[in-house]
Write an enzyme that holds these catalytic residues in place. Structure first.
Site, PDB file in Angstrom:
ATOM      1  N   ALA A  65       0.872  -1.175   0.000  1.00 46.70           N
ATOM      2  CA  ALA A  65       0.000   0.000   0.000  1.00 46.70           C
ATOM      3  C   ALA A  65       0.910   1.225   0.000  1.00 46.70           C
ATOM      4  O   ALA A  65       2.064   1.149   0.433  1.00 46.70           O
ATOM      5  CB  ALA A  65      -0.874  -0.009   1.240  1.00 46.70           C
ATOM      6  N   GLY A 110       0.678  -4.937   0.849  1.00 41.28           N
ATOM      7  CA  GLY A 110      -0.507  -5.008  -0.008  1.00 41.28           C
ATOM      8  C   GLY A 110      -0.248  -5.730  -1.328  1.00 41.28           C
ATOM      9  O   GLY A 110      -1.187  -6.259  -1.938  1.00 41.28           O
ATOM     10  N   GLU A 113      -0.567  -9.294  -0.474  1.00 42.42           N
ATOM     11  CA  GLU A 113      -2.001  -9.522  -0.245  1.00 42.42           C
ATOM     12  C   GLU A 113      -2.775  -9.564  -1.563  1.00 42.42           C
ATOM     13  O   GLU A 113      -3.687 -10.378  -1.732  1.00 42.42           O
ATOM     14  CB  GLU A 113      -2.550  -8.422   0.673  1.00 42.42           C
TER      15      GLU A 113
HETATM   16  N1  COA Z   1       4.641   3.099  -0.595  1.00 40.53           N
HETATM   17  C1  COA Z   1       5.042   4.248  -1.141  1.00 40.53           C
HETATM   18  N2  COA Z   1       6.177   4.382  -1.839  1.00 40.53           N
HETATM   19  C2  COA Z   1       6.942   3.280  -1.985  1.00 40.53           C
HETATM   20  C3  COA Z   1       6.597   2.029  -1.438  1.00 40.53           C
HETATM   21  C4  COA Z   1       5.366   1.975  -0.703  1.00 40.53           C
HETATM   22  N3  COA Z   1       4.919   0.824  -0.173  1.00 40.53           N
HETATM   23  N4  COA Z   1       7.557   1.135  -1.731  1.00 40.53           N
HETATM   24  C5  COA Z   1       8.481   1.799  -2.457  1.00 40.53           C
HETATM   25  N5  COA Z   1       8.115   3.083  -2.606  1.00 40.53           N
HETATM   26  C6  COA Z   1       8.836   4.153  -3.325  1.00 40.53           C
HETATM   27  C7  COA Z   1      10.032   4.666  -2.540  1.00 40.53           C
HETATM   28  O1  COA Z   1       9.625   5.607  -1.587  1.00 40.53           O
HETATM   29  C8  COA Z   1      10.869   5.250  -3.656  1.00 40.53           C
HETATM   30  O2  COA Z   1      10.307   6.489  -4.033  1.00 40.53           O
HETATM   31  P1  COA Z   1      11.283   7.772  -4.304  1.00 40.53           P
HETATM   32  O3  COA Z   1      12.182   7.335  -5.435  1.00 40.53           O
HETATM   33  O4  COA Z   1      10.346   8.862  -4.669  1.00 40.53           O
HETATM   34  O5  COA Z   1      12.034   7.992  -3.025  1.00 40.53           O
HETATM   35  C9  COA Z   1      10.632   4.289  -4.821  1.00 40.53           C
HETATM   36  O6  COA Z   1       9.392   3.627  -4.523  1.00 40.53           O
HETATM   37  C10 COA Z   1      11.705   3.232  -4.978  1.00 40.53           C
HETATM   38  O7  COA Z   1      11.848   2.545  -3.758  1.00 40.53           O
HETATM   39  P2  COA Z   1      13.251   2.375  -2.981  1.00 40.53           P
HETATM   40  O8  COA Z   1      12.953   2.157  -1.526  1.00 40.53           O
HETATM   41  O9  COA Z   1      14.161   3.508  -3.315  1.00 40.53           O
HETATM   42  O10 COA Z   1      13.798   1.052  -3.660  1.00 40.53           O
HETATM   43  P3  COA Z   1      14.834   0.000  -3.024  1.00 40.53           P
HETATM   44  O11 COA Z   1      15.234  -0.897  -4.144  1.00 40.53           O
HETATM   45  O12 COA Z   1      15.896   0.695  -2.263  1.00 40.53           O
HETATM   46  O13 COA Z   1      13.970  -0.843  -1.965  1.00 40.53           O
HETATM   47  C11 COA Z   1      12.009  -2.063  -1.198  1.00 40.53           C
HETATM   48  C12 COA Z   1      12.903  -1.671  -2.398  1.00 40.53           C
HETATM   49  C13 COA Z   1      10.783  -2.777  -1.749  1.00 40.53           C
HETATM   50  C14 COA Z   1      12.771  -2.990  -0.256  1.00 40.53           C
HETATM   51  C15 COA Z   1      11.588  -0.773  -0.444  1.00 40.53           C
HETATM   52  O14 COA Z   1      11.050   0.145  -1.382  1.00 40.53           O
HETATM   53  C16 COA Z   1      10.549  -0.994   0.636  1.00 40.53           C
HETATM   54  O15 COA Z   1      10.857  -1.489   1.690  1.00 40.53           O
HETATM   55  N6  COA Z   1       9.290  -0.580   0.352  1.00 40.53           N
HETATM   56  C17 COA Z   1       8.220  -0.633   1.330  1.00 40.53           C
HETATM   57  C18 COA Z   1       7.714  -2.039   1.524  1.00 40.53           C
HETATM   58  C19 COA Z   1       6.636  -2.052   2.589  1.00 40.53           C
HETATM   59  O16 COA Z   1       6.864  -1.773   3.752  1.00 40.53           O
HETATM   60  N7  COA Z   1       5.426  -2.401   2.163  1.00 40.53           N
HETATM   61  C20 COA Z   1       4.301  -2.499   3.038  1.00 40.53           C
HETATM   62  C21 COA Z   1       3.525  -1.245   3.015  1.00 40.53           C
HETATM   63  S1  COA Z   1       2.122  -1.353   4.113  1.00 40.53           S
END
Ligand code: COA
Length: 258
Positions: A65, A110, A113
């Site tokens: 999400a 999400g 999910e």
């Molecule tokens: N919601 C909003 N934005 C998200 C997102 C999320 N769930 N997951 C990734 N993004 C965004 C990041 O903020 C980033 O945006 P920016 O470039 O404007 O800063 C972009 O997507 C790329 O993500 P980034 O974190 O830089 O990539 P990464 O390769 O370093 O890491 C993940 C990848 C998936 C490990 C990391 O993005 C992450 O942990 N995301 C959240 C996962 C999460 O907690 N999901 C559950 C949500 S309830």
């Protein structure tokens, strides 16, 4: 037609691609609204026989999400958000037309999910699954606690939920989260091949399989009684007459969904 989805229909297969690759296809309000519109299309368009849900870009199916929309929500608003997500994913799970997730990278929160609400899942080798919500001081809100237990069993689900750990595609296959692991290049082609097989079967019978198998996890329903009812219903379909005649006449059945 959509701001956050790409859609196409080919050979009866409707492909929905969540298209926010710069945000790893995170599910914001617009994506959820548009997913609901796409599900209306799935229900209403007779050309659509089955569906693939996938993510744009090489990195993510859906990374969760959209966390940027969480700030400032009060309890009632957070509950409404979870309800909206659960309602959307219940529509996927209960769709009369098969919906398969083609998981092309991160399927987190999400995203995991969403994939779990599909009827089954095919994963690319680079796929990673997890419910990292406890990292955020949250639990999954779009059905993850329930469907992860259903698919992976209680012990593994409890571990993944509480550690926020991720599993790769091969482990996801081992624990029952995905049916097949393919190369990223072959992901859509191999998912389409499975759906071509399903699309050659009797659509009403396929829909009855979905409905009846889902009843296993619905305490308000008696799945065995439903199976008897649906078995009976099939006997008044043209497709059942066609399928049994084709078998006896040693020819391929031509099903019409009637
Ligand atoms: N919601 C909003 N934005 C998200 C997102 C999320 N769930 N997951 C990734 N993004 C965004 C990041 O903020 C980033 O945006 P920016 O470039 O404007 O800063 C972009 O997507 C790329 O993500 P980034 O974190 O830089 O990539 P990464 O390769 O370093 O890491 C993940 C990848 C998936 C490990 C990391 O993005 C992450 O942990 N995301 C959240 C996962 C999460 O907690 N999901 C559950 C949500 S309830």
């Amino acid at each position: 037609m959509f701001q956050t989805l790409l859609t196409s229909i080919e050979n009866g297969i409707y492909t929905i691609t969540i298209n926010r690759p710069d945000k790893l296809n995170a599910l914001n309000k617009i994506v959820l609204d548009e997913l609901n519109k796409a599900l209306d299309e799935v229900r209403d368009n007779n050309e659509i026989r089955s569906v693939i849900i996938t993510g744009a870009g090489p990195k993510a199916f859906v990374a969760g999400a959209d966390i940027s929309e969480f700030g400032g929500l009060n309890k009632a608003e957070a509950m409404a958000l979870a309800q909206r997500g659960q309602d959307t994913f219940a529509r996927i799970e209960n769709s009369a037309k098969p919906i398969v997730a083609a998981v092309n990278g991160f399927a987190l929160g999400g995203g995991c999910e969403l994939a779990m609400s599909c009827h089954f899942r095919v994963a690319a080798e680079n796929a990673k699954f997890g419910q990292p919500e406890v990292n955020l001081g949250l639990l999954p809100g779009y059905g993850g606690t329930q469907r992860l237990v259903q698919l992976a069993g209680k012990g593994k689900a409890m571990e993944l939920l509480m550690t926020a750990g991720m599993v790769d595609a091969n482990e996801a296959k081992q624990i029952g989260l995905v049916n097949y692991v393919t190369t990223a290049e072959n992901l859509l082609a191999s998912t389409k091949k499975l759906l071509d097989t399903i699309n050659s079967k009797a659509p009403l019978a396929v829909a009855a399989c979905i409905k009846t198998a889902n009843a296993v996890f619905d305490e308000t329903k008696d799945g065995y009684a439903m199976e008897i009812e649906e078995f009976g219903n099939c006997f008044s379909t043209e497709d059942m007459k066609e399928g049994t005649s084709a078998f006896l006449e040693k020819r391929k059945a031509n099903f019409k969904g009637k």
